[in-house]
Design a protein around this motif. Structure first.
Motif, mmCIF file in Angstrom:
data_model
loop_
_atom_site.group_PDB
_atom_site.id
_atom_site.type_symbol
_atom_site.label_atom_id
_atom_site.label_comp_id
_atom_site.label_asym_id
_atom_site.label_seq_id
_atom_site.Cartn_x
_atom_site.Cartn_y
_atom_site.Cartn_z
ATOM 1 N N ARG A 59 1.089 -0.964 -0.042
ATOM 2 C CA ARG A 59 -0.128 -0.087 0.383
ATOM 3 C C ARG A 59 0.882 1.233 0.152
ATOM 4 N NH1 ARG A 59 -4.406 -3.000 4.046
ATOM 5 N NH2 ARG A 59 -5.757 -3.882 2.745
ATOM 6 N N ASN A 60 0.413 2.650 -0.636
ATOM 7 C CA ASN A 60 0.701 3.811 -0.750
ATOM 8 C C ASN A 60 2.378 3.160 -1.832
ATOM 9 O OD1 ASN A 60 -0.912 5.066 0.860
ATOM 10 N ND2 ASN A 60 0.654 3.387 2.878
ATOM 11 N N ARG A 61 2.118 2.434 -2.858
ATOM 12 C CA ARG A 61 2.867 2.174 -3.451
ATOM 13 C C ARG A 61 2.678 2.754 -4.802
ATOM 14 N NH1 ARG A 61 6.942 -2.284 -1.452
ATOM 15 N NH2 ARG A 61 7.276 -1.035 0.820
ATOM 16 N N ASN A 62 1.219 3.298 -4.786
ATOM 17 C CA ASN A 62 0.187 4.112 -6.610
ATOM 18 C C ASN A 62 -0.198 2.461 -7.151
ATOM 19 O OD1 ASN A 62 0.858 6.494 -6.285
ATOM 20 N ND2 ASN A 62 2.911 6.286 -7.023
ATOM 21 N N VAL A 63 -0.194 1.234 -6.019
ATOM 22 C CA VAL A 63 -0.653 -0.151 -7.384
ATOM 23 C C VAL A 63 -1.681 -0.093 -7.245
ATOM 24 C CG1 VAL A 63 -1.071 -2.780 -6.509
ATOM 25 C CG2 VAL A 63 1.118 -1.954 -5.483
ATOM 26 N N CYS A 64 -2.820 0.892 -6.426
ATOM 27 C CA CYS A 64 -4.393 1.365 -6.793
ATOM 28 C C CYS A 64 -4.614 2.124 -8.177
ATOM 29 C CB CYS A 64 -5.308 1.007 -5.678
ATOM 30 S SG CYS A 64 -7.151 1.228 -5.166
ATOM 31 N N LYS A 65 -4.317 3.067 -8.116
ATOM 32 C CA LYS A 65 -3.861 3.820 -9.060
ATOM 33 C C LYS A 65 -3.338 2.934 -10.389
ATOM 34 C CE LYS A 65 -3.557 8.212 -5.829
ATOM 35 N NZ LYS A 65 -2.749 8.903 -5.993
ATOM 36 N N SER A 66 -2.724 2.170 -10.171
ATOM 37 C CA SER A 66 -1.983 1.914 -11.176
ATOM 38 C C SER A 66 -2.952 0.423 -11.996
ATOM 39 C CB SER A 66 -0.362 0.921 -11.421
ATOM 40 O OG SER A 66 0.554 2.040 -10.752
ATOM 41 N N LEU A 67 -3.796 0.033 -11.142
ATOM 42 C CA LEU A 67 -4.947 -1.074 -11.165
ATOM 43 C C LEU A 67 -5.815 -0.651 -11.918
ATOM 44 C CD1 LEU A 67 -5.181 -3.665 -11.165
ATOM 45 C CD2 LEU A 67 -6.042 -3.672 -8.477
ATOM 46 N N MET A 68 -6.534 0.534 -11.620
ATOM 47 C CA MET A 68 -7.647 1.487 -11.889
ATOM 48 C C MET A 68 -7.560 1.576 -13.141
ATOM 49 S SD MET A 68 -9.675 2.282 -8.637
ATOM 50 C CE MET A 68 -10.978 2.959 -9.686
ATOM 51 N N ALA A 69 -6.031 2.556 -13.263
ATOM 52 C CA ALA A 69 -6.280 3.572 -14.596
ATOM 53 C C ALA A 69 -6.018 2.636 -15.778
ATOM 54 C CB ALA A 69 -4.831 4.537 -14.416
ATOM 55 N N GLU A 70 -5.368 1.030 -15.555
ATOM 56 C CA GLU A 70 -5.212 0.451 -16.579
ATOM 57 C C GLU A 70 -6.047 -0.810 -16.888
ATOM 58 O OE1 GLU A 70 -2.475 -1.894 -19.565
ATOM 59 O OE2 GLU A 70 -2.233 0.578 -18.654
ATOM 60 N N VAL A 71 -6.817 -0.594 -15.632
ATOM 61 C CA VAL A 71 -8.210 -1.215 -15.877
ATOM 62 C C VAL A 71 -9.217 -0.218 -17.205
ATOM 63 C CG1 VAL A 71 -10.237 -2.177 -14.832
ATOM 64 C CG2 VAL A 71 -7.758 -2.895 -14.425
ATOM 65 N N ILE A 72 -8.969 0.924 -15.876
ATOM 66 C CA ILE A 72 -10.186 1.501 -17.558
ATOM 67 C C ILE A 72 -9.808 1.840 -19.251
ATOM 68 C CG2 ILE A 72 -11.131 3.926 -17.542
ATOM 69 C CD1 ILE A 72 -11.089 4.002 -14.485
ATOM 70 N N ARG A 73 -8.731 2.425 -19.046
ATOM 71 C CA ARG A 73 -7.862 1.840 -20.284
ATOM 72 C C ARG A 73 -8.428 1.272 -21.584
ATOM 73 N NH1 ARG A 73 -3.411 0.963 -23.435
ATOM 74 N NH2 ARG A 73 -2.657 -0.456 -22.393
ATOM 75 N N ARG A 74 -7.926 0.147 -20.375
ATOM 76 C CA ARG A 74 -8.096 -1.216 -21.182
ATOM 77 C C ARG A 74 -9.907 -2.082 -21.370
ATOM 78 N NH1 ARG A 74 -3.474 -5.634 -19.400
ATOM 79 N NH2 ARG A 74 -4.662 -7.004 -21.202
#
Length: 270
Positions: A209-224
């Motif tokens: 946590r606090n390593r941008n995992v959640c943001k990376s996951l959500m941003a990529e899923v939204i993009r795809r």
């Protein structure tokens, strides 16, 4: 959207429940039942039109027993309802009788509302592909629960896995993992219902946590999944900080969902 069109969190919850269980309008309630998972607290519940008063308690418990079930088949009681963004939620009368109260914010965003966020180059995002992905998911979810060793918790997770796989097999969405090397460090579900993309069970492993995992996951899923929906919806417990992450991405508060749940160990006859 058949129920609660003004509250996208509750509306999409009910659409999901209708795919994996039974949703019926009865009297003054919407009744949700999941017959093959009686220990699924929020899959066997009464949906109320508005916040109950303390004086409603006896009537609600009677109606729950009649419409949803009672021990030994149903050993809990759960009620949920919509709230506005700025309403006052007062549930002390229920908490005093052994109920746990939760208030969640409903956050929504159109694709054009979403903003770029900091991501991690270490994180690879992909849909679950093999049973090991689901096994790792179950372990992470159980570790985040209050009583992971209880058989009821384990049966609940087994049911959730089956239900989500059924939704995926019907082409309604997918479950996505965030991986660093071979390690699953986060996951989420995204399902498409009546043109709405609804996120489910977003989680990051504690040590990541606090390593941008959640943001990376959500941003990529939204993009795809771009182009598949006109709106994204996520529901976040107000007691946790995750909502702030989603708001930083461009999600806006659309309403709230409140609930009361009395677990079996807190049930008393009245």
């Amino acid at each position: 959207m058949r129920h609660f069109p003004d509250n996208l969190g509750l509306a999409t919850d009910l659409l999901l429940h209708a795919e994996t269980g039974i949703v019926e309008s009865r009297d003054d309630y919407i009744v949700v039942r999941t017959p093959d998972a009686p220990e699924y607290f929020f899959g066997n519940m009464l949906v109320l039109p508005q916040q109950p008063a303390g004086s409603d308690l006896k009537r609600l418990e009677h109606d729950f027993a009649h419409l949803v079930g009672k021990p030994p088949s149903i050993a809990h009681r759960t009620f949920t309802w919509p709230e506005s963004v700025d309403s006052v939620v007062t549930l002390d009368a229920f908490i005093e009788q052994g109920y746990d109260a939760t208030v969640c914010r409903v956050l929504a965003a159109h694709p054009d509302d979403l903003r770029p966020v900091a991501t991690s180059a270490l994180v690879e995002v992909r849909p679950f592909a093999v049973q090991q992905d689901w096994d790792d998911w179950s372990r992470m979810q159980l570790a985040d629960m209050p009583n992971p060793e209880e058989i009821t918790s384990q049966r609940y997770m087994a049911h959730q896995q089956t239900a989500y796989k059924t939704l995926i097999d019907r082409g309604l969405g997918n479950w996505w993992g965030a991986f660093i090397g071979d390690e699953q460090v986060g996951s989420l579900g995204l399902f498409f219902l009546d043109g709405i993309a609804r996120f489910q069970s977003v989680i990051t492993a504690p040590q990541h946590r606090n390593r941008n995992v959640c943001k990376s996951l959500m941003a990529e899923v939204i993009r795809r999944t771009a182009g598949r929906s006109h709106q994204f919806v996520i529901v976040a417990d107000e007691a946790y900080h995750a909502g702030e992450i989603y708001e930083a991405m461009g999600f806006q508060r659309q309403g709230r969902v409140a609930s009361l749940c009395q677990e079996p160990r807190n049930i008393t006859e009245r």
